[in-house]
Each structure stands twice: as C-alpha cells, then as structure tokens.
Write a protein that holds these residues in place. Structure first.
Motif, PDB file in Angstrom:
ATOM      1  N   TRP A  20       0.837  -1.195   0.000  1.00 22.81           N
ATOM      2  CA  TRP A  20       0.000   0.000   0.000  1.00 22.81           C
ATOM      3  C   TRP A  20       0.872   1.245   0.000  1.00 22.81           C
ATOM      4  O   TRP A  20       0.711   2.142  -0.824  1.00 22.81           O
ATOM      5  N   THR A  23       2.936   1.534  -3.266  1.00 15.66           N
ATOM      6  CA  THR A  23       2.140   1.923  -4.432  1.00 15.66           C
ATOM      7  C   THR A  23       1.635   3.353  -4.309  1.00 15.66           C
ATOM      8  O   THR A  23       1.724   4.139  -5.256  1.00 15.66           O
ATOM      9  N   THR A  24       1.102   3.701  -3.149  1.00 19.86           N
ATOM     10  CA  THR A  24       0.529   5.043  -3.017  1.00 19.86           C
ATOM     11  C   THR A  24       1.620   6.115  -3.045  1.00 19.86           C
ATOM     12  O   THR A  24       1.390   7.208  -3.557  1.00 19.86           O
ATOM     13  N   ARG A  26       4.360   5.925  -4.776  1.00 26.10           N
ATOM     14  CA  ARG A  26       4.706   6.042  -6.194  1.00 26.10           C
ATOM     15  C   ARG A  26       3.654   6.860  -6.933  1.00 26.10           C
ATOM     16  O   ARG A  26       3.974   7.727  -7.746  1.00 26.10           O
ATOM     17  N   MET A  27       2.395   6.584  -6.625  1.00 28.13           N
ATOM     18  CA  MET A  27       1.320   7.337  -7.274  1.00 28.13           C
ATOM     19  C   MET A  27       1.399   8.812  -6.916  1.00 28.13           C
ATOM     20  O   MET A  27       1.206   9.690  -7.771  1.00 28.13           O
ATOM     21  N   LEU A  30       4.268  10.508  -8.841  1.00 23.36           N
ATOM     22  CA  LEU A  30       3.918  10.710 -10.247  1.00 23.36           C
ATOM     23  C   LEU A  30       2.854  11.795 -10.397  1.00 23.36           C
ATOM     24  O   LEU A  30       2.937  12.649 -11.287  1.00 23.36           O
ATOM     25  N   ALA A  31       1.855  11.742  -9.522  1.00 22.05           N
ATOM     26  CA  ALA A  31       0.772  12.725  -9.602  1.00 22.05           C
ATOM     27  C   ALA A  31       1.318  14.135  -9.382  1.00 22.05           C
ATOM     28  O   ALA A  31       0.928  15.079 -10.080  1.00 22.05           O
ATOM     29  N   ARG A  34       3.202  15.284 -12.429  1.00 22.21           N
ATOM     30  CA  ARG A  34       2.370  15.507 -13.616  1.00 22.21           C
ATOM     31  C   ARG A  34       1.167  16.386 -13.342  1.00 22.21           C
ATOM     32  O   ARG A  34       0.305  16.551 -14.209  1.00 22.21           O
ATOM     33  N   LEU A  84     -12.940  13.190  -9.914  1.00 26.21           N
ATOM     34  CA  LEU A  84     -12.709  11.776 -10.235  1.00 26.21           C
ATOM     35  C   LEU A  84     -12.220  11.625 -11.676  1.00 26.21           C
ATOM     36  O   LEU A  84     -11.276  10.879 -11.955  1.00 26.21           O
ATOM     37  N   GLY A  87      -8.618  12.300 -12.076  1.00 27.23           N
ATOM     38  CA  GLY A  87      -7.654  11.393 -11.464  1.00 27.23           C
ATOM     39  C   GLY A  87      -7.655  11.341  -9.953  1.00 27.23           C
ATOM     40  O   GLY A  87      -6.773  10.706  -9.356  1.00 27.23           O
ATOM     41  N   ALA A  88      -8.625  11.991  -9.312  1.00 29.66           N
ATOM     42  CA  ALA A  88      -8.677  11.933  -7.841  1.00 29.66           C
ATOM     43  C   ALA A  88      -9.012  10.510  -7.400  1.00 29.66           C
ATOM     44  O   ALA A  88      -9.925   9.881  -7.940  1.00 29.66           O
ATOM     45  N   LEU A  89      -8.281  10.018  -6.422  1.00 29.43           N
ATOM     46  CA  LEU A  89      -8.505   8.664  -5.911  1.00 29.43           C
ATOM     47  C   LEU A  89      -8.747   8.675  -4.403  1.00 29.43           C
ATOM     48  O   LEU A  89      -9.643   8.012  -3.920  1.00 29.43           O
ATOM     49  N   PHE A  90      -7.923   9.410  -3.685  1.00 23.04           N
ATOM     50  CA  PHE A  90      -8.035   9.446  -2.220  1.00 23.04           C
ATOM     51  C   PHE A  90      -8.801  10.705  -1.832  1.00 23.04           C
ATOM     52  O   PHE A  90      -8.369  11.818  -2.133  1.00 23.04           O
TER      53      PHE A  90
ATOM     54  N   ARG B  10      -9.581   1.527 -12.405  1.00 28.26           N
ATOM     55  CA  ARG B  10      -9.166   2.903 -12.702  1.00 28.26           C
ATOM     56  C   ARG B  10      -7.682   2.950 -13.041  1.00 28.26           C
ATOM     57  O   ARG B  10      -6.879   2.222 -12.443  1.00 28.26           O
ATOM     58  N   VAL B  13      -2.455   7.925 -12.909  1.00 27.76           N
ATOM     59  CA  VAL B  13      -1.116   8.120 -13.464  1.00 27.76           C
ATOM     60  C   VAL B  13      -0.717   6.856 -14.234  1.00 27.76           C
ATOM     61  O   VAL B  13      -1.395   6.488 -15.178  1.00 27.76           O
TER      62      VAL B  13
END
Lengths: 388, 89
Positions: A20, A23-24, A26-27, A30-31, A34, A84, A87-90, B10, B13
C-alpha cells in the motif's frame, strides 16, 4: 507482457501494508510531477457542535449565515465527479464536524459508490445508531476520530461540553462495532496535555492500539475562524520536550523520512545528507509537498486551495469547473515564493516550516514566524546537536 | 465467468487499480493493483464476462507473446481472483 497475479494491497498483513505505502507513494510522486489531483479533501462545513478554542477552522455550529454559504450537496457531488475524472482517488471528508450537516448522507452515499478511497474525519459525538448502521453497510476505507481528552472534565475544558466525552466514546464504539476501520488521534493543547497517558489507555481500550497520532503543533485560525489556537497551544519549549519524549516520534520520522529526507517529520524539504552536515541550507523552497500539485483542499465555501493551512491562492471549481480550476491552482501554486530568510538557518533540519504554515502564522509566504523559528531552535537543542 | 459487481477499474497516473465501491468495502477494504494486461482481462471480465478461451485470444491479439506464456500468466491472474472470491461463474 506479464499479467501475473494482481496485488491485494491495503489493510491486513505487513506485506499488504507495505505494498500500500509503496504503491501510493509512487502514485503521489507521479501525480505531483504531472499535476494530477490524486488526493483531495472536501471540507464539507466549518461548523462544529464542539467549541474547541484550539481549532483552526471552527465556526459556530448553529450559525445560519455560515450554513447558507456552504456548498450544497449537489455542488459537492458535482465537483467530486469532475475531480474523479481528473484522477482523484483518495478523498477525505472533513469539517468542522461533517456529520453536523443534515444532508451528510446525501453526499456520502453517492461518494461511496463513485470510485474513491474515502476517509472520514469526525469527532464521533454525533455518531448514533442510525449513522453507524449506514457505515456498517457502506463503510469508508477509514474513519479517523480525534479525541480531545480522556475525561468529561477535559472535554468540558477543551470543547465546552463535558457530555461530549461519553458521546465520543460511544461513537467510536459504534464505528468499531460496525466494522469500520477506525483510527484515533488527539489534538493536544495546554488544556489537555495532562491527559496524554490516559488518552493512550483509552485508545487501547477502544481500538486496541495504544499508539495514537497526536497533533501538537497547532495552527492559527484560517479562513475567518475566530478561535484562539495561539493562546491555547503549548509553548515552543513545551512542544520540543514533547517531541523528544515521544518515543514513537523518532520511529515514525525514520519510517517516513526514508533514505531521502531529513530527521524531522515536519519538513520534507531537506536532503538527508545536507541535514546530516547541519547545513548550510538554501532559502526555503516553494511548495515541496503535494499541495496544489498532486493534492487539493476544497474549503467549505467552495474555494479550492493547495492545502488546509492556506487562505490563498484559491480557485473556484464550482463556478469554473474542476479541471480549469485545478489547472489554474497548479499555476498559482508554482508561483508561491520561497522564504529567503530561512536560507542559512542552522535549525532548518529541525524546522516545521512550509509555505502553508508561514501563511497561517504570518499571512505571508516569505515572512519568518517567531513561534516556528523558536520551535526549530528548541527541537534542535533538544536533539543535542545545536551548534554553539 | 464474470467479476462480481461493485468494483471499479481505474488508471491513475501509470498505475492500474481496482477500487471497491459502496457495500464492497465491507469485505474488500483495500485495492487491487493490476498490470496493464491484467487490466485488459479485468475489463473483459467486468463488462460482459468471458471464457478462458476468449481471454487468451484477447491477450494474444493485444501482445507479442507466445501461447504458453500467455496461458500461464492468465491462469495465475484468474487463480488469484478465484482465491479472493471476486469471480462468479
């Protein structure tokens, strides 16, 4: 091509939790690079049923003038749907006290089915059987309850309502019984610092974990709040002692800092090797967290901000649409100046300074804040590595 | 076979994740990180359902891969979904 087995990540065993974070993180990296709005907060209301003077957001719970300026449920849902798509996830739902809104579940229910990882911040005092029943069926990924004391007397002193203690405890028990993953936190001020050990006992009793995250670095009022956190917060010397005494803190700092960052949980700006040498440090860089670059905060009145501590820059996602407002906010965030005066400071590696905190303390991104400066000096001294 | 209802695939990125929705969080509180080809299979299984043969054909059509490797990878993917009780016949 490698399809392979999917990775189950999240709560559970150590490997899942590691995945978790891996991965998060890393996300998030990147987010942020970008400019993808991965992490968001909806501050559904600034109103609260408690009256904590150390809160930096609170407005009166029964204030109709504030209530009428809050976004409607429809507006929150519309802006969330747009986020959403970007790209919103959390997504964090917070306040004030979000359950104070009578239409809370008109917002929560659709959000829970949209595709977010929802976290709910609450004081749990309004969490009755009806609310618990909904959460049992459609739980957030996590509920975080802030406790303000370990006795009715302390709740009376901090929140103005001794009866809130038993309601908070009952609310936490309902969440746990409903199967909601629940974490406890404590906001510590001079009115409840004496309860810390008892709060840890209470946490163990309620959720089986003695270690609870504490917030001791209290923020001055933002966005028009009329509370008095400056008067209620501990002195820099007291905070430094607390940091030093908190055995968990060092472990958390090391865990969170990893190999790249410095020894304080409060600053992410300084490479470890530079911190180890004790500087010299350059001027405070502009935004160095994800705020306004990979995360957003939509305040109760609909203004989108880079983070919780700020009043500006802001954009208007309801009026202009989320995507244009987000693009504008990232541009504004990139123009936030660094604090030149922080350059060369020998205490930087121990400092909680960031653009948001400077603005909350001083109204400016570039002025130094005496409270923050003294705290850094005290923490540095307590660490036993102060020069001269 | 088909993926159970209540999940959303989903791409955030560069990462493909599967997120539980609403009631699904009760028995699946976390997320599923899948590879790009895993996302292809998930999409098929979630939308209309597919047989092993159909999934394999999709993989072979989409990637430069031999049948043996594609079959092995697909089976590993499907077995994991079975073990997590995410598939219906």
């Amino acid at each position: 091509m490698t399809t392979g087995a999917p990775d189950l990540i999240g709560a559970g065993d150590k490997d899942r939790r590691f995945l978790w974070f891996d991965t998060t993180n890393r996300m998030r990296e990147l987010a942020t690079q970008r400019r993808v709005p991965l992490i968001g907060t909806l501050e559904l209301t600034a109103r609260c049923n408690l009256s904590c003077q150390m809160c930096f957001v609170r407005r009166e719970g029964t204030d109709p003038a504030i209530a009428t300026r809050e976004l409607s449920a429809e507006a929150w849902l519309d802006v969330a749907r747009q986020a959403l798509q970007e790209g919103a996830l959390f997504l964090l739902l917070t306040g004030g006290e979000p359950l104070l809104r009578r239409d809370f579940f008109d917002i929560y229910d659709p959000l829970s089915r949209m595709g977010f990882f929802l976290t709910l911040f609450t004081n749990a005092t309004l969490l009755g059987d009806r609310e618990a029943a909904v959460f049992a069926q459609r739980p957030p990924s996590k509920a975080v309850v802030t406790l303000y004391g370990a006795t009715p007397e302390t709740y009376g002193r901090v929140c103005g309502d001794p009866s809130a203690f038993s309601r908070a405890v009952a609310g936490v028990r309902r969440l746990v019984a409903a199967g909601v993953r629940t974490e406890l936190r404590a906001t510590l001020s001079r009115d409840n610092i004496g309860d810390l050990a008892a709060l840890q006992d209470l946490s163990e009793d309620l959720v089986g974990v003695r270690k609870l995250e504490t917030n001791i670095l209290l923020t001055p009022p933002v966005r028009g709040a009329s509370t008095q956190p400056r008067e209620r917060r501990l002195s820099p010397a007291e905070v430094a002692v607390k940091y030093r005494q908190d055995a968990d803190c060092d472990a958390i700092l090391e865990e969170e800092a990893g190999d790249r960052m410095t020894v304080t949980a409060l600053s992410g700006a300084i490479p470890r090797e530079t911190a180890a040498k004790g500087g010299p440090f350059a001027a405070l860089p502009p935004m160095f967290c994800a705020g306004g670059r990979g995360s957003f905060w939509i305040a109760w009145d609909g203004r989108m901000l880079p983070c919780a501590l700020m009043d500006h820059p802001f954009t208007l996602p309801v009026r202009d649409g989320f995507a244009p407002a987000w693009r504008k906010l990232t541009g504004e965030t990139d123009r936030i100046p660094g604090a030149v005066e922080c350059g060369g400071c020998e205490h930087r590696a121990y400092c909680s300074v960031c653009p948001g905190r400077l603005q909350a303390e001083t109204g400016s991104f570039t002025a130094t804040a005496p409270y923050v400066c003294e705290l850094a000096q005290r923490v540095h001294t307590a660490a036993g590595t102060a020069q001269g | 076979m088909k993926i159970k209802d209540g999940f959303m695939l989903r791409q955030i990125v560069d990462v493909w994740v599967v997120v539980p929705l609403g009631e699904r969080v009760v028995d699946f509180n976390g997320m599923l990180k899948v590879s790009e080809s895993g996302a292809l299979l998930w999409g098929k299984l979630a939308n209309s359902g597919a047989t092993r043969e159909e999934l394999l054909a999709d993989l072979l059509a989409s990637y430069e891969v031999d049948v043996e490797t594609a079959t092995r990878d697909m089976d590993e993917f499907l077995n994991s979904l079975q073990q997590a009780e995410l598939l219906t016949p």
